[in-house]
Design an enzyme around this catalytic site. Structure first.
Site, PDB file in Angstrom:
ATOM      1  N   ASN A   1     -10.459  -1.786  -6.065  1.00  0.00           N
ATOM      2  CA  ASN A   1      -9.537  -0.880  -6.753  1.00  0.00           C
ATOM      3  C   ASN A   1      -9.927  -0.716  -8.217  1.00  0.00           C
ATOM      4  O   ASN A   1      -9.958   0.398  -8.757  1.00  0.00           O
ATOM      5  CB  ASN A   1      -8.105  -1.409  -6.697  1.00  0.00           C
ATOM      6  CG  ASN A   1      -7.468  -1.282  -5.337  1.00  0.00           C
ATOM      7  OD1 ASN A   1      -6.681  -2.136  -4.937  1.00  0.00           O
ATOM      8  ND2 ASN A   1      -7.778  -0.230  -4.611  1.00  0.00           N
TER       9      ASN A   1
ATOM     10  N   ASP B   1       0.833  -1.203   0.000  1.00  0.00           N
ATOM     11  CA  ASP B   1       0.000   0.000   0.000  1.00  0.00           C
ATOM     12  C   ASP B   1       0.869   1.255   0.000  1.00  0.00           C
ATOM     13  O   ASP B   1       1.964   1.264   0.567  1.00  0.00           O
ATOM     14  CB  ASP B   1      -0.903  -0.027   1.248  1.00  0.00           C
ATOM     15  CG  ASP B   1      -2.000   1.010   1.191  1.00  0.00           C
ATOM     16  OD1 ASP B   1      -2.371   1.422   0.082  1.00  0.00           O
ATOM     17  OD2 ASP B   1      -2.488   1.413   2.263  1.00  0.00           O
TER      18      ASP B   1
END
EC number: 2.5.1.-
Length: 259
Positions: A82, A33
């Protein structure tokens, strides 16, 4: 060698000695991330460029895992969320990055890692991306000397469980099993063997970068008893000493498996 580099090398060597005594995880999950935030921090005009740096960094981290003797690594590349929530331009760029990095670093005749995929490729991924990933799986199928690397792409933990249950129901229906009999005999192992990651051990350790402290729908079933480690560094800036600190933290813990 600069003084800072010397101290870094000495500290890394010390961490390697500390972690060598173990115990070490057999399977690590990586939630990589912070690519876009890292790009902004570095002053890049287009934050999406961070995805390229993050993708290129995967090979280094896999090398650290290999050196440490980690046999299974699952990398959370992108979730179904996403791909659904990002703009088309960013998703298209991300797909290009995945294709290029997979082709250059993973789908090679001299591949050091056996590649597997966890997720649904056909719907969320571009056709060329799905093709590149399938080629990587096929090209590395006979690679048994290095680590097994699972790329979680177009992946969602809840969807994985739904798909596993659906596949189990189809299997049992084809075998003539009634719903009543299945309900009476259903076990956790029945679900596990229909997951995307069937045949792999559950992750012992899950590492997430960027300082966020949540699982984000990653390996929800498999990580029930995993140890979690959260690192402040953004993924492209994740260093070997950060990785070794995670291993040191894991080695110092007493795993209880829910007890």
């Amino acid at each position: 060698m600069r003084t800072a580099d010397l101290f870094y090398a000495l500290y890394a060597r010390r961490l390697r000695r500390q972690t060598a005594a173990g115990p070490l995880p057999k399977h690590i999950g990586l939630i990589m991330d912070g690519n876009r935030r890292w790009a902004r921090q570095m002053g890049m005009a287009n934050p999406s460029i961070g995805h390229r740096y993050g993708a290129e960094h995967v090979e280094s981290v896999l090398s650290w895992c290999e050196t440490a003797g980690i046999k299974h690594v699952t990398v959370f590349v992108c979730s179904t969320e996403n791909l659904q929530r990002r703009g088309d331009t960013e998703v298209s760029f991300l797909m290009q990055v995945i294709e290029q990095v997979v082709a250059v670093h993973l789908a090679r005749p001299d591949a050091r890692w056996q590649v597997r995929i966890a997720g649904t490729l056909d719907x969320p991924c571009a056709d060329s991306t799905a093709h590149a990933l399938k080629e990587a799986v096929e090209a590395t199928r006979r690679c048994t000397t290095g680590s097994q690397v699972t790329l979680a792409i177009g992946y969602g933990g809840r969807q994985e469980v739904i798909d596993a249950v659906r596949e189990l129901l189809h299997e049992q229906a084809a075998a003539g099993t009634t719903l009543e009999d299945l309900a009476a005999s259903l076990t956790m192992d029945d679900i596990t063997r229909h997951l995307y990651t069937a045949g792999q051990p559950d992750p012992d350790l899950v590492i997430r970068t960027s300082g966020e402290q949540r699982m984000s729908n990653f390996l929800l079933w498999q990580s029930a008893y995993s140890e979690l480690y959260f690192c402040e560094a953004y993924w492209p800036a994740f260093r070997e000493i950060d990785f070794l600190r995670a291993l040191r933290s894991y080695a110092a813990r007493q795993r209880r498996y829910g007890a």
